[in-house]
Design an enzyme around this catalytic site. Sequence first.
Site, PDB file in Angstrom:
ATOM      1  CB  SER A  15      45.126 -72.101 -18.468  1.00 25.44           C
ATOM      2  OG  SER A  15      45.234 -71.729 -17.146  1.00 25.44           O
ATOM      3  CB  THR A 190      55.491 -69.481 -34.974  1.00 24.35           C
ATOM      4  OG1 THR A 190      56.372 -68.721 -35.792  1.00 24.35           O
ATOM      5  CG2 THR A 190      54.361 -70.045 -35.809  1.00 24.35           C
ATOM      6  CE  LYS A 225      58.135 -68.026 -38.951  1.00 23.91           C
ATOM      7  NZ  LYS A 225      57.108 -67.011 -39.215  1.00 23.91           N
ATOM      8  CB  CYS A 382      30.203 -84.419   0.206  1.00 27.67           C
ATOM      9  SG  CYS A 382      31.313 -84.870   1.548  1.00 27.67           S
ATOM     10  CG  HIS A 519      33.190 -86.342  -2.969  1.00 31.99           C
ATOM     11  ND1 HIS A 519      32.839 -85.048  -3.278  1.00 31.99           N
ATOM     12  CD2 HIS A 519      33.546 -86.329  -1.667  1.00 31.99           C
ATOM     13  CE1 HIS A 519      32.979 -84.288  -2.207  1.00 31.99           C
ATOM     14  NE2 HIS A 519      33.415 -85.049  -1.206  1.00 31.99           N
ATOM     15  CD  GLU A 521      32.135 -85.523  -6.730  1.00 33.66           C
ATOM     16  OE1 GLU A 521      31.287 -86.371  -6.406  1.00 33.66           O
ATOM     17  OE2 GLU A 521      32.574 -84.659  -5.948  1.00 33.66           O
TER      18      GLU A 521
HETATM   19  N1  GLN Z   1      32.163 -80.024   5.270  1.00 33.23           N
HETATM   20  C1  GLN Z   1      31.585 -81.323   5.275  1.00 33.23           C
HETATM   21  C2  GLN Z   1      32.378 -82.301   6.136  1.00 33.23           C
HETATM   22  O1  GLN Z   1      33.520 -82.075   6.416  1.00 33.23           O
HETATM   23  C3  GLN Z   1      31.416 -81.855   3.853  1.00 33.23           C
HETATM   24  C4  GLN Z   1      32.684 -81.933   3.068  1.00 33.23           C
HETATM   25  C5  GLN Z   1      32.468 -82.042   1.580  1.00 33.23           C
HETATM   26  O2  GLN Z   1      31.444 -81.647   1.044  1.00 33.23           O
HETATM   27  N2  GLN Z   1      33.454 -82.538   0.854  1.00 33.23           N
HETATM   28  O3  GLN Z   1      31.859 -83.317   6.526  1.00 33.23           O
END
Ligand code: GLN
Length: 547
Positions: A15, A190, A225, A382, A519, A521
């Site tokens: 991470s 270091t 260093k 979704c 999605h 995003e």
């Molecule tokens: N579980 C839901 C489906 O399979 C939505 C999936 C999700 O939110 N990515 O349709």
Amino acid sequence: MNTKYIFVTGGVVSSLGKGIISASIGKLLQARGYKVTIQKFDPYINIDPGTLNPYEHGECYVTEDGMETDLDLGHYERFTGIRTTRHNSITTGRIYKTVIDRERHGDYLGKTIQVVPHITDEIKRRMLREDEQGEDLDFVITEVGGTIGDIESAPFMEAIRQLRWQLGRNAVCVHLTYVPYLKAADELKTKPTQHSVKELQGMGIQPDILVLRTERHLDDAMRLKVASFCNVDLECVVQSEDVPSIYEVPVRMQRQGLDAAILRKIGIPVGETPAMLPWNRFLEKQRRATREVHIALVGKYDLQDAYKSIRESLNLAGIYNDVKARLHFVNSEQLTADNVAEQLKDMAGVVICPGFGRRGIEGKIVAAEYTRTRDIPTFGICLGMQMMVIEFARNVLGYKDANSAEMDPDTPHNVIDMMEEQKSITEMGGTMRLGAYECELVPGSKAAEAYTADNSQLSTLYSQLTVRERHRHRYEFNNRYLDAFEHHGMMCAGCHPEAHLVEIVEIPALKWYIGTQFHPEYSSTVLHPHPLFMDFIKSCIDGTAQA
Ligand code: GLN
């Protein structure tokens, strides 16, 4: 120019932000006009991260071609705007599967199959992207997950060792380490870096460039260093100090000459430092966006990384709307009709998050009802969209037992279910709709307006009224109920052009109540925030201005 390869490894602890450093290197090289891709090799046995619990690995990021990948690919795309594919995310499991399938097929002609050379050869093949002929890339950046010394990453290190030998100056190894600050001694240490490099050298890899992750500034004496203990040039010891925003990292790295050091190592003339104007303009906007807009994320995973792309999409859209999106996680498992008013108090907007399975869904339905009946801007993504649909069916259409077949296979009101039409477009074998599909927007809908809003930055990406968005789900809106929904005010605002699957629902009578089966995003980037997030934030701001 023939393709050059950059390997990014990490030592001391995990991470450290290898993903961000890899993405930043990609961005800086792109700014110099090079064609770049970034790929991630993960040393675990899962074939892909699709089935991994978000608590262990954060969100699963989905590429346009439908690969479920590590969230670092999200960083790569957001930073560079490149579109990654299934070839950009490889796991040990996939490597072994390829080799074992080949062995079963008899391709090895009776030879004993071993980690070296068969597994390492397959890793090398993929690091060189040999299946990707005609890509015409200047740079391939390969990030290896895990830390140096892990048993499971050893074959990857061996592959890098061999490739460095084979590629000579066409390969560069960047190693990321941690420089802890000891408060009691008031000192930066270091030594862990020296040990990490020694371990790498023990595997036959001499790093060319060290990126030291640190909470305090390292002075030149310290860098010197490290340089002299680790056989690295002073200009190749770069520090990555903690910054308030990950998006500051590329310019910090540029200021320290990380990209220049890479080019010099490879033997390419460095030339002038690019101005990165759009990026710097974005950073300037980010610094100035101090007014806060509070947004609730209703979901079941109380972990920053579980909804990474949604968080980043909201942050980016906030910045472009000159506000700072303050995100508040609200646990849907604990959300009830009794506490929802308290939990969502002072929220300018609510995002109902994606997910799988029953856990926490009733809380999402409670949230959807609360925001619908109070006209609070709401974005369902979704599973979030599906919960908006179920809530509407239960409380407006009066189907009290409405549900998704995922949660209640016997419900008589299966407003969300597996559709016959979807079988014609999903890939053979898989029941999950994964990757990018077309969505035809309904003219005049709020969603269509959001996509076509007068924003020159976006117009090149979203042509006319058909958009392509990424999916990751099994269930769909049940079209048998569409008329009933539309009759009562929840409209289909976008659908798949051939299969007519509902992709977007909205209630036009409300300020902003939109759910997407896809999605959005996953396709927000720093320079091109997603139009739906842009419009959602705008409406959240409008709401607070009126209040
Ligand atoms: N579980 C839901 C489906 O399979 C939505 C999936 C999700 O939110 N990515 O349709």
